[in-house]
Write a protein that holds these residues in place. Structure first.
Motif, PDB file in Angstrom:
ATOM      1  N   SER A  65       5.341  29.669  44.515  1.00 28.37           N
ATOM      2  CA  SER A  65       3.995  29.146  44.761  1.00 28.37           C
ATOM      3  C   SER A  65       3.927  28.385  46.076  1.00 28.37           C
ATOM      4  N   LEU A  66       5.009  27.736  46.437  1.00 32.45           N
ATOM      5  CA  LEU A  66       5.064  27.016  47.706  1.00 32.45           C
ATOM      6  C   LEU A  66       5.049  27.969  48.899  1.00 32.45           C
ATOM      7  N   LEU A  67       5.706  29.115  48.768  1.00 34.10           N
ATOM      8  CA  LEU A  67       5.905  30.017  49.908  1.00 34.10           C
ATOM      9  C   LEU A  67       5.000  31.241  49.921  1.00 34.10           C
ATOM     10  N   PHE A  68       4.261  31.490  48.855  1.00 34.43           N
ATOM     11  CA  PHE A  68       3.514  32.735  48.724  1.00 34.43           C
ATOM     12  C   PHE A  68       2.539  32.971  49.877  1.00 34.43           C
ATOM     13  N   ALA A  69       1.667  32.026  50.163  1.00 31.78           N
ATOM     14  CA  ALA A  69       0.662  32.204  51.221  1.00 31.78           C
ATOM     15  C   ALA A  69       1.326  32.330  52.585  1.00 31.78           C
ATOM     16  N   TRP A  70       2.395  31.572  52.807  1.00 37.21           N
ATOM     17  CA  TRP A  70       3.108  31.635  54.087  1.00 37.21           C
ATOM     18  C   TRP A  70       3.716  33.020  54.282  1.00 37.21           C
ATOM     19  N   ALA A  71       4.289  33.566  53.213  1.00 29.69           N
ATOM     20  CA  ALA A  71       4.870  34.907  53.300  1.00 29.69           C
ATOM     21  C   ALA A  71       3.782  35.944  53.580  1.00 29.69           C
ATOM     22  N   MET A  72       2.662  35.841  52.880  1.00 30.69           N
ATOM     23  CA  MET A  72       1.566  36.786  53.093  1.00 30.69           C
ATOM     24  C   MET A  72       1.066  36.718  54.535  1.00 30.69           C
ATOM     25  N   ALA A  73       1.030  35.528  55.116  1.00 28.83           N
ATOM     26  CA  ALA A  73       0.607  35.374  56.511  1.00 28.83           C
ATOM     27  C   ALA A  73       1.579  36.072  57.460  1.00 28.83           C
ATOM     28  N   HIS A  74       2.811  36.305  57.004  1.00 26.99           N
ATOM     29  CA  HIS A  74       3.823  37.007  57.792  1.00 26.99           C
ATOM     30  C   HIS A  74       3.960  38.466  57.358  1.00 26.99           C
ATOM     31  N   ASN A  75       2.969  38.955  56.624  1.00 24.70           N
ATOM     32  CA  ASN A  75       2.931  40.351  56.185  1.00 24.70           C
ATOM     33  C   ASN A  75       4.096  40.702  55.249  1.00 24.70           C
ATOM     34  N   LEU A 121      16.670  30.369  51.119  1.00 26.75           N
ATOM     35  CA  LEU A 121      17.010  31.788  51.011  1.00 26.75           C
ATOM     36  C   LEU A 121      15.776  32.671  51.168  1.00 26.75           C
ATOM     37  N   VAL A 122      14.683  32.283  50.523  1.00 20.08           N
ATOM     38  CA  VAL A 122      13.447  33.069  50.629  1.00 20.08           C
ATOM     39  C   VAL A 122      12.881  32.975  52.045  1.00 20.08           C
ATOM     40  N   LEU A 123      12.892  31.780  52.639  1.00 19.38           N
ATOM     41  CA  LEU A 123      12.420  31.633  54.021  1.00 19.38           C
ATOM     42  C   LEU A 123      13.201  32.533  54.970  1.00 19.38           C
ATOM     43  N   ASN A 124      14.507  32.551  54.830  1.00 17.98           N
ATOM     44  CA  ASN A 124      15.331  33.404  55.697  1.00 17.98           C
ATOM     45  C   ASN A 124      14.949  34.869  55.539  1.00 17.98           C
ATOM     46  N   ALA A 125      14.738  35.300  54.301  1.00 16.70           N
ATOM     47  CA  ALA A 125      14.362  36.695  54.065  1.00 16.70           C
ATOM     48  C   ALA A 125      12.994  36.996  54.665  1.00 16.70           C
ATOM     49  N   VAL A 126      12.040  36.107  54.481  1.00 20.50           N
ATOM     50  CA  VAL A 126      10.692  36.322  55.026  1.00 20.50           C
ATOM     51  C   VAL A 126      10.735  36.349  56.542  1.00 20.50           C
ATOM     52  N   GLU A 127      11.446  35.412  57.145  1.00 17.17           N
ATOM     53  CA  GLU A 127      11.530  35.365  58.608  1.00 17.17           C
ATOM     54  C   GLU A 127      12.186  36.626  59.158  1.00 17.17           C
ATOM     55  N   ALA A 128      13.188  37.130  58.479  1.00 15.28           N
ATOM     56  CA  ALA A 128      13.851  38.353  58.931  1.00 15.28           C
ATOM     57  C   ALA A 128      12.932  39.565  58.820  1.00 15.28           C
ATOM     58  N   MET A 129      11.990  39.524  57.888  1.00 14.00           N
ATOM     59  CA  MET A 129      11.102  40.655  57.645  1.00 14.00           C
ATOM     60  C   MET A 129       9.778  40.562  58.401  1.00 14.00           C
ATOM     61  N   ARG A 173       8.200  43.288  60.870  1.00 16.58           N
ATOM     62  CA  ARG A 173       7.759  44.593  60.377  1.00 16.58           C
ATOM     63  C   ARG A 173       7.066  44.541  59.030  1.00 16.58           C
ATOM     64  N   GLY A 174       7.126  43.387  58.365  1.00 17.73           N
ATOM     65  CA  GLY A 174       6.537  43.262  57.040  1.00 17.73           C
ATOM     66  C   GLY A 174       7.454  43.865  55.990  1.00 17.73           C
ATOM     67  N   GLY A 175       7.099  43.678  54.751  1.00 14.75           N
ATOM     68  CA  GLY A 175       7.898  44.245  53.675  1.00 14.75           C
ATOM     69  C   GLY A 175       7.809  43.425  52.421  1.00 14.75           C
ATOM     70  N   ASN A 176       8.875  43.454  51.644  1.00 19.64           N
ATOM     71  CA  ASN A 176       8.912  42.802  50.341  1.00 19.64           C
ATOM     72  C   ASN A 176      10.167  41.956  50.197  1.00 19.64           C
ATOM     73  N   VAL A 177       9.986  40.785  49.592  1.00 20.33           N
ATOM     74  CA  VAL A 177      11.105  39.920  49.232  1.00 20.33           C
ATOM     75  C   VAL A 177      11.033  39.718  47.726  1.00 20.33           C
ATOM     76  N   TYR A 178      12.173  39.894  47.079  1.00 19.01           N
ATOM     77  CA  TYR A 178      12.257  39.806  45.627  1.00 19.01           C
ATOM     78  C   TYR A 178      13.122  38.608  45.246  1.00 19.01           C
ATOM     79  N   LEU A 179      12.583  37.743  44.406  1.00 16.89           N
ATOM     80  CA  LEU A 179      13.336  36.622  43.856  1.00 16.89           C
ATOM     81  C   LEU A 179      13.488  36.880  42.368  1.00 16.89           C
ATOM     82  N   ASP A 189      13.664  44.403  51.384  1.00 10.76           N
ATOM     83  CA  ASP A 189      13.795  45.813  51.739  1.00 10.76           C
ATOM     84  C   ASP A 189      13.879  45.995  53.256  1.00 10.76           C
ATOM     85  N   GLY A 190      14.489  45.008  53.910  1.00 10.76           N
ATOM     86  CA  GLY A 190      14.674  45.057  55.362  1.00 10.76           C
ATOM     87  C   GLY A 190      15.916  45.824  55.762  1.00 10.76           C
ATOM     88  N   PRO A 191      16.213  45.838  57.066  1.00 11.71           N
ATOM     89  CA  PRO A 191      17.323  46.636  57.593  1.00 11.71           C
ATOM     90  C   PRO A 191      18.712  46.048  57.327  1.00 11.71           C
TER      91      PRO A 191
END
Length: 135
Positions: free
Chosen positions: A40-50, A77-85, A88-94, A110-112
Motif C-alpha cells: 500500500s505504501l509503494l503501489f502508487a509510486w510503482a504505477m507512476a513508474h509503469n 527489495l520492492v523499491l530496487n525491483a521497481v527502479e530496475a524495471m 521499460r515497465g513490467g511487473n513486480v511480485y511480492l 519479469d525484468g532482464p
C-alpha cells in the motif's frame, strides 16, 4: 505533484525507520499484514513508474522479529525491483508464505535480471549497477 508526494512518503518511511532506537524488538509479526502495508505504501509510486505490483500473501506466515526493520527490508527489495524495471515497465511480485515454523518473503520481477558484471559482488556493501546508486 502526486508522484512527488508518493516519493516523499517512501522517503519519510525510510527516515522514520532509521530514526528509531537501535534496540530490536522481538514480537510476533504477521507477514501477510506487513506485506500489505508495504504494497500500500509503494503501489502508487510503482504505477507512476509503469510497474504493476502484485501481492500474494498466505495467512500462515509469521515470524518473530522487529516489524519496522522487516518492513524496511521488504520496501527496499520492492523499491530496487521497481527502479530496475522503471525504464521499460513490467511487473513486480511480492509473495509471503509459511507454515508457522518457516516463512518465506519472495520478491521477483519479469525484468532482464542482474548483469553479469555485478553478480559476483552483488552482496558487498555499496555495490550498484545504477548510475546514481549507492548500494
Amino acid at each position: 505533484i502526486k508522484t512527488q508526494i508518493e516519493r516523499f512518503q517512501v522517503l519519510n518511511h525510510r527516515l522514520l525507520v532509521y530514526a528509531q532506537p537501535s534496540r530490536f524488538a522481538k514480537e510476533k509479526i504477521n507477514l501477510a499484514e506487513t506485506a500489505e502495508t508495504c504494497v500500500s505504501l509503494l503501489f502508487a509510486w510503482a504505477m507512476a513508474h509503469n510497474v504493476n505490483l502484485h501481492l500474494h500473501a498466505g495467512e500462515g506466515a509469521t515470524v518473530t522479529g522487529d516489524e519496522p526493520i522487516l518492513e524496511h527490508m521488504i520496501v527496499n527489495l520492492v523499491l530496487n525491483a521497481v527502479e530496475a524495471m522503471s525504464a521499460r515497465g513490467g511487473n513486480v511480485y511480492l509473495e509471503v508464505f509459511g507454515d508457522g515454523a518457516d516463512a518465506v518473503v519472495l520478491v521477483r520481477d519479469d525484468g532482464p535480471g542482474i548483469s553479469a558484471s555485478v553478480k559476483d559482488s552483488l552482496f558487498q556493501p555499496f555495490v550498484t549497477s545504477r548510475r546514481n546508486g549507492f548500494g
